[in-house]
Design an enzyme around this catalytic site. Structure first.
Site, PDB file in Angstrom:
ATOM      1  N   ASP A  11      86.605  49.151 -44.846  1.00  0.00           N
ATOM      2  CA  ASP A  11      87.780  48.504 -44.410  1.00  0.00           C
ATOM      3  C   ASP A  11      88.726  48.033 -45.410  1.00  0.00           C
ATOM      4  O   ASP A  11      88.125  48.201 -46.614  1.00  0.00           O
ATOM      5  CB  ASP A  11      87.327  47.176 -43.677  1.00  0.00           C
ATOM      6  CG  ASP A  11      88.268  46.161 -42.959  1.00  0.00           C
ATOM      7  OD1 ASP A  11      89.170  46.666 -42.271  1.00  0.00           O
ATOM      8  OD2 ASP A  11      88.237  45.136 -43.651  1.00  0.00           O
ATOM      9  N   ASP A  13      91.772  45.304 -45.302  1.00  0.00           N
ATOM     10  CA  ASP A  13      91.924  43.821 -45.584  1.00  0.00           C
ATOM     11  C   ASP A  13      90.525  43.233 -45.474  1.00  0.00           C
ATOM     12  O   ASP A  13      89.853  42.983 -44.477  1.00  0.00           O
ATOM     13  CB  ASP A  13      92.925  43.315 -44.513  1.00  0.00           C
ATOM     14  CG  ASP A  13      94.367  44.207 -44.436  1.00  0.00           C
ATOM     15  OD1 ASP A  13      94.992  44.053 -45.467  1.00  0.00           O
ATOM     16  OD2 ASP A  13      94.410  45.065 -43.487  1.00  0.00           O
ATOM     17  N   LYS A 137      87.925  48.526 -33.577  1.00  0.00           N
ATOM     18  CA  LYS A 137      86.882  47.831 -33.728  1.00  0.00           C
ATOM     19  C   LYS A 137      87.077  46.651 -32.924  1.00  0.00           C
ATOM     20  O   LYS A 137      88.090  46.078 -32.590  1.00  0.00           O
ATOM     21  CB  LYS A 137      86.930  47.332 -35.232  1.00  0.00           C
ATOM     22  CG  LYS A 137      86.821  48.462 -36.184  1.00  0.00           C
ATOM     23  CD  LYS A 137      87.166  47.731 -37.509  1.00  0.00           C
ATOM     24  CE  LYS A 137      87.512  48.842 -38.917  1.00  0.00           C
ATOM     25  NZ  LYS A 137      88.034  48.257 -40.072  1.00  0.00           N
ATOM     26  N   ASP A 162      84.148  43.114 -44.180  1.00  0.00           N
ATOM     27  CA  ASP A 162      83.984  41.791 -44.066  1.00  0.00           C
ATOM     28  C   ASP A 162      84.122  40.942 -42.895  1.00  0.00           C
ATOM     29  O   ASP A 162      83.582  39.731 -42.734  1.00  0.00           O
ATOM     30  CB  ASP A 162      85.352  41.125 -44.973  1.00  0.00           C
ATOM     31  CG  ASP A 162      86.552  41.500 -44.200  1.00  0.00           C
ATOM     32  OD1 ASP A 162      87.150  40.343 -44.069  1.00  0.00           O
ATOM     33  OD2 ASP A 162      86.822  42.647 -43.836  1.00  0.00           O
TER      34      ASP A 162
END
Length: 216
Positions: A11, A13, A137, A162
């Site tokens: 991922d 960000d 997602k 995250d």
């Protein structure tokens, strides 16, 4: 603990870079522009999901397309304002990987993702963005597409995330998951391994793939 992989899927960000201040600033401005109440805005999960899905949760269907274009513009224009920086360990970890062994899989649009990555000098050979998929997602589609483009069986991929939505996407794709506690507490994240950020990991490239170890 050691994890063996043929491909590493990141991922962006909150995993490779931090853009949290920019995201909060831009989305708050966007919400005000579209007359979304603070209570309604607070009930929606922003992180790790495509802007189109967030807008669809908050606005009438006929406004979504325009609203998505607006938030993309706000975020792209905010990139030069110092709202994006590398998270600890990102540079060293990526620099040790062959270009055909990893990909960035983001819920951002390609335009926004490329602007943020360019700002910190990350140039992935493979980038999967919101424009490339039909289901974002937590659906597994983004990560399955990345595996397909790299030519690697999903079972031999490791996902670095995250956000709960991203980790759910990786699990649904049948991949090993590594959670970083950069934006969420450890108890909020379900993964095969949980670490603070990429500085806690090392990667050894071998003839068989990549061996990931916990270093701290």
């Amino acid at each position: 603990m050691k994890i063996h992989a043929q491909a590493l899927l990141f991922d962006n960000d909150g995993t490779l870079v931090s853009s949290l201040a920019s995201v909060n600033h831009c989305w708050t401005r966007w919400a005000v522009e579209y007359g979304i109440t603070a209570d309604a805005f607070a009930r929606v999960e922003l992180h790790g999901r495509p802007a189109a899905d967030i807008a669809a949760d908050l606005l009438p269907a006929d406004v979504v397309r325009e609203a998505v274009a607006r938030i993309e513009l706000l975020e792209v224009e905010d990139v030069p304002n110092g709202g994006v920086h590398l998270l600890p360990g990102t540079r060293a970890f990526l620099d040790g990987l062959p270009a055909d062994r990893w990909a960035v899989v983001t819920s951002a649009t390609r335009r926004l993702a490329e602007a943020r990555l360019d700002a910190v000098g990350i140039l992935p050979k493979t980038l999967i963005a919101a424009d490339d998929i039909t289901r974002g997602k937590p659906d597994p589609e983004p990560y399955l597409l990345a595996a397909r483009q790299l030519g690697v069986d999903p079972a031999h991929c490791v996902v670095f995330e995250d956000a709960p939505a991203g980790l759910q996407s990786g699990r649904a794709a049948g991949m090993t998951t590594v959670a970083l506690t950069t934006t969420h507490e450890a108890h909020e994240l379900t993964a095969d391994l949980v670490v603070k950020n990429l500085s806690a990991l090392s990667a050894l490239v071998t003839d068989r793939g990549v061996e990931i170890s916990v270093t701290g």
